[in-house]
Design a protein around this motif. Sequence first.
Motif, PDB file in Angstrom:
ATOM      1  N   ALA A   1       0.859  -1.335  -0.116  1.00 40.95           N
ATOM      2  CA  ALA A   1      -0.006  -0.096   0.001  1.00 40.95           C
ATOM      3  C   ALA A   1       0.986   1.309  -0.214  1.00 40.95           C
ATOM      4  N   THR A   2       1.864   1.512   1.000  1.00 41.47           N
ATOM      5  CA  THR A   2       2.674   2.513   1.055  1.00 41.47           C
ATOM      6  C   THR A   2       3.418   2.796  -0.073  1.00 41.47           C
ATOM      7  N   ALA A   3       4.193   1.560  -0.899  1.00 43.16           N
ATOM      8  CA  ALA A   3       4.865   1.690  -2.066  1.00 43.16           C
ATOM      9  C   ALA A   3       3.967   2.196  -3.139  1.00 43.16           C
ATOM     10  N   GLU A   4       2.556   1.799  -3.276  1.00 44.43           N
ATOM     11  CA  GLU A   4       1.865   2.335  -4.312  1.00 44.43           C
ATOM     12  C   GLU A   4       1.349   3.770  -4.323  1.00 44.43           C
ATOM     13  N   ILE A   5       1.271   4.191  -2.850  1.00 45.24           N
ATOM     14  CA  ILE A   5       1.060   5.521  -2.721  1.00 45.24           C
ATOM     15  C   ILE A   5       2.100   6.432  -3.113  1.00 45.24           C
ATOM     16  N   GLY A   6       3.304   5.876  -2.944  1.00 49.47           N
ATOM     17  CA  GLY A   6       4.555   6.523  -3.410  1.00 49.47           C
ATOM     18  C   GLY A   6       4.477   6.740  -5.028  1.00 49.47           C
ATOM     19  N   LYS A   7       4.630   5.564  -5.755  1.00 50.46           N
ATOM     20  CA  LYS A   7       4.465   5.637  -7.031  1.00 50.46           C
ATOM     21  C   LYS A   7       3.366   6.688  -7.699  1.00 50.46           C
ATOM     22  N   ARG A   8       2.195   6.458  -7.208  1.00 49.74           N
ATOM     23  CA  ARG A   8       0.835   7.199  -7.502  1.00 49.74           C
ATOM     24  C   ARG A   8       1.369   8.714  -7.321  1.00 49.74           C
ATOM     25  N   GLY A   9       2.188   9.083  -6.091  1.00 48.08           N
ATOM     26  CA  GLY A   9       2.140  10.501  -5.791  1.00 48.08           C
ATOM     27  C   GLY A   9       3.240  10.953  -6.876  1.00 48.08           C
ATOM     28  N   VAL A  10       4.447  10.403  -7.162  1.00 47.59           N
ATOM     29  CA  VAL A  10       5.513  10.957  -7.908  1.00 47.59           C
ATOM     30  C   VAL A  10       4.582  11.052  -9.244  1.00 47.59           C
ATOM     31  N   HIS A  11       3.935  10.386  -9.954  1.00 47.47           N
ATOM     32  CA  HIS A  11       3.335  10.377 -11.054  1.00 47.47           C
ATOM     33  C   HIS A  11       2.237  11.603 -11.128  1.00 47.47           C
ATOM     34  N   ASN A  12       1.519  12.000 -10.184  1.00 40.32           N
ATOM     35  CA  ASN A  12       0.459  12.831  -9.943  1.00 40.32           C
ATOM     36  C   ASN A  12       1.298  14.245  -9.737  1.00 40.32           C
ATOM     37  N   PHE A  13       2.536  14.320  -8.954  1.00 37.87           N
ATOM     38  CA  PHE A  13       3.315  15.428  -8.932  1.00 37.87           C
ATOM     39  C   PHE A  13       3.806  15.923 -10.074  1.00 37.87           C
ATOM     40  N   LEU A  14       4.446  14.986 -10.796  1.00 35.65           N
ATOM     41  CA  LEU A  14       4.815  15.510 -12.105  1.00 35.65           C
ATOM     42  C   LEU A  14       3.753  15.971 -13.298  1.00 35.65           C
ATOM     43  N   VAL A  15       2.480  15.493 -12.814  1.00 34.43           N
ATOM     44  CA  VAL A  15       1.593  15.956 -13.918  1.00 34.43           C
ATOM     45  C   VAL A  15       1.173  17.294 -13.488  1.00 34.43           C
ATOM     46  N   HIS A  16       0.896  17.528 -12.116  1.00 40.76           N
ATOM     47  CA  HIS A  16       0.448  18.785 -11.510  1.00 40.76           C
ATOM     48  C   HIS A  16       1.750  19.841 -11.884  1.00 40.76           C
ATOM     49  N   ALA A  17       2.948  19.614 -12.020  1.00 41.38           N
ATOM     50  CA  ALA A  17       3.893  20.334 -12.296  1.00 41.38           C
ATOM     51  C   ALA A  17       3.986  20.774 -13.942  1.00 41.38           C
ATOM     52  N   GLY A  18       3.211  20.069 -14.603  1.00 35.47           N
ATOM     53  CA  GLY A  18       3.182  20.439 -16.019  1.00 35.47           C
ATOM     54  C   GLY A  18       4.350  19.777 -16.836  1.00 35.47           C
ATOM     55  N   ILE A  19       4.878  18.800 -16.156  1.00 30.19           N
ATOM     56  CA  ILE A  19       6.083  18.141 -16.825  1.00 30.19           C
ATOM     57  C   ILE A  19       5.546  17.046 -17.442  1.00 30.19           C
ATOM     58  N   LEU A  20       4.923  16.095 -16.780  1.00 31.10           N
ATOM     59  CA  LEU A  20       4.347  14.952 -17.486  1.00 31.10           C
ATOM     60  C   LEU A  20       2.849  14.957 -18.244  1.00 31.10           C
ATOM     61  N   ASP A  21       3.103  14.665 -19.422  1.00 30.02           N
ATOM     62  CA  ASP A  21       1.516  14.811 -20.071  1.00 30.02           C
ATOM     63  C   ASP A  21       1.017  13.565 -20.012  1.00 30.02           C
ATOM     64  N   ALA A  22       0.242  13.487 -18.724  1.00 31.90           N
ATOM     65  CA  ALA A  22      -0.754  12.517 -18.599  1.00 31.90           C
ATOM     66  C   ALA A  22      -2.030  12.821 -17.785  1.00 31.90           C
ATOM     67  N   ASN A  23      -2.835  11.861 -17.418  1.00 33.63           N
ATOM     68  CA  ASN A  23      -3.886  12.157 -16.331  1.00 33.63           C
ATOM     69  C   ASN A  23      -3.481  11.811 -15.074  1.00 33.63           C
ATOM     70  N   PRO A  24      -3.858  12.466 -14.286  1.00 34.91           N
ATOM     71  CA  PRO A  24      -3.471  12.072 -12.565  1.00 34.91           C
ATOM     72  C   PRO A  24      -4.073  10.869 -12.374  1.00 34.91           C
ATOM     73  N   VAL A  25      -3.399  10.123 -11.386  1.00 42.12           N
ATOM     74  CA  VAL A  25      -4.424   8.964 -10.919  1.00 42.12           C
ATOM     75  C   VAL A  25      -4.952   9.297  -9.554  1.00 42.12           C
ATOM     76  N   ILE A  26      -6.358   9.146  -9.744  1.00 40.96           N
ATOM     77  CA  ILE A  26      -7.315   9.451  -8.695  1.00 40.96           C
ATOM     78  C   ILE A  26      -7.555   8.404  -7.597  1.00 40.96           C
ATOM     79  N   PRO A  27      -7.225   8.550  -6.474  1.00 42.41           N
ATOM     80  CA  PRO A  27      -7.443   7.675  -5.481  1.00 42.41           C
ATOM     81  C   PRO A  27      -9.044   7.523  -5.149  1.00 42.41           C
ATOM     82  N   SER A  28      -9.604   6.300  -4.469  1.00 45.04           N
ATOM     83  CA  SER A  28     -10.734   6.021  -4.273  1.00 45.04           C
ATOM     84  C   SER A  28     -11.483   6.920  -3.410  1.00 45.04           C
TER      85      SER A  28
END
Length: 286
Positions: free
Chosen positions: A172-199
């Motif tokens: 669970a904590t490893a997955e939170i970290g992976k999702r958070g890194v992805h979302n952080f880069l999306v938010h920064a405008g660096i990664l062209d992708a959709n954020p991963v929205i938690p339940s």
Amino acid sequence: GPGAILTGANHGDEYEGPIALHHLANTIDMDKIQGRVIIIPMMNYPAFQAAQRVSPIDQLNMNRVFPGQPKGSVTQLIADYITTALLPMCDYVLDIHSGGKTLEFLPFAAYHELDNKQQQQACEAATLAFAAPWYISLIEIDAGGMYDTQAEEMGKVFVSTELGGGGSTTPATAEIGKRGVHNFLVHAGILDANPVIPSSPPVKLDMQQDNAFVFSEHNGLLEPCVGLGDPVSKGDLIALVYSTERTGSKPVKYLAASDGIIVGRNFPSLIKIGDFMNVIAKVVQD
């Protein structure tokens, strides 16, 4: 485009960051990157190799030596290089922490109260975008020499985390970290992708200035009476500390100084005077 520096293992016994950043380095699609991404899975590599909080070479805490020294010991040299060479390249900074061998936390992302409120708002927005189960405006016991402080003083959008602890990880904590890194880069405008929205959306916590931290005033055997995420009221019993030198002596009772929930705890069962025992925070209702 903007730049981001992503770091793990600022303390060498914290593993969610290294896992999330190794995963990113193996899966990132550079065709979807606009800007710069600097990935440092093991920021304090000697400490990581030794599986301990601080470097075995100089016994220094990486998160207390910033801005570093160009002619210092190895930990000071790493901090100086990050301060002088890497941070100037970046607009966004993510430093992934967990509790290490001695602490355990509810998985949260964090920002700090800053004098520059526009910068603080940007940090809070990035913290919320990370999408950990909890997020908090963090109060540091001592902010001197911290990587956080250095990055913030240089005007960066800075986000930190505490994603677990005990010197290990969970799926669970490893997955939170992976999702958070992805979302952080999306938010920064660096990664062209959709954020991963938690339940469930992140829950905001208020770290109470005067009553957040509980420290041990005794040496002994710790019996926790509350667990992570448990609600407590002021005056509730949260822990007992037994003497390890005299069998049959009454344990010392520790009581909650405020209402809230337990967001952090000491992990080892033996505790010493001055050790962090618990953190209590309040849930902020929308």
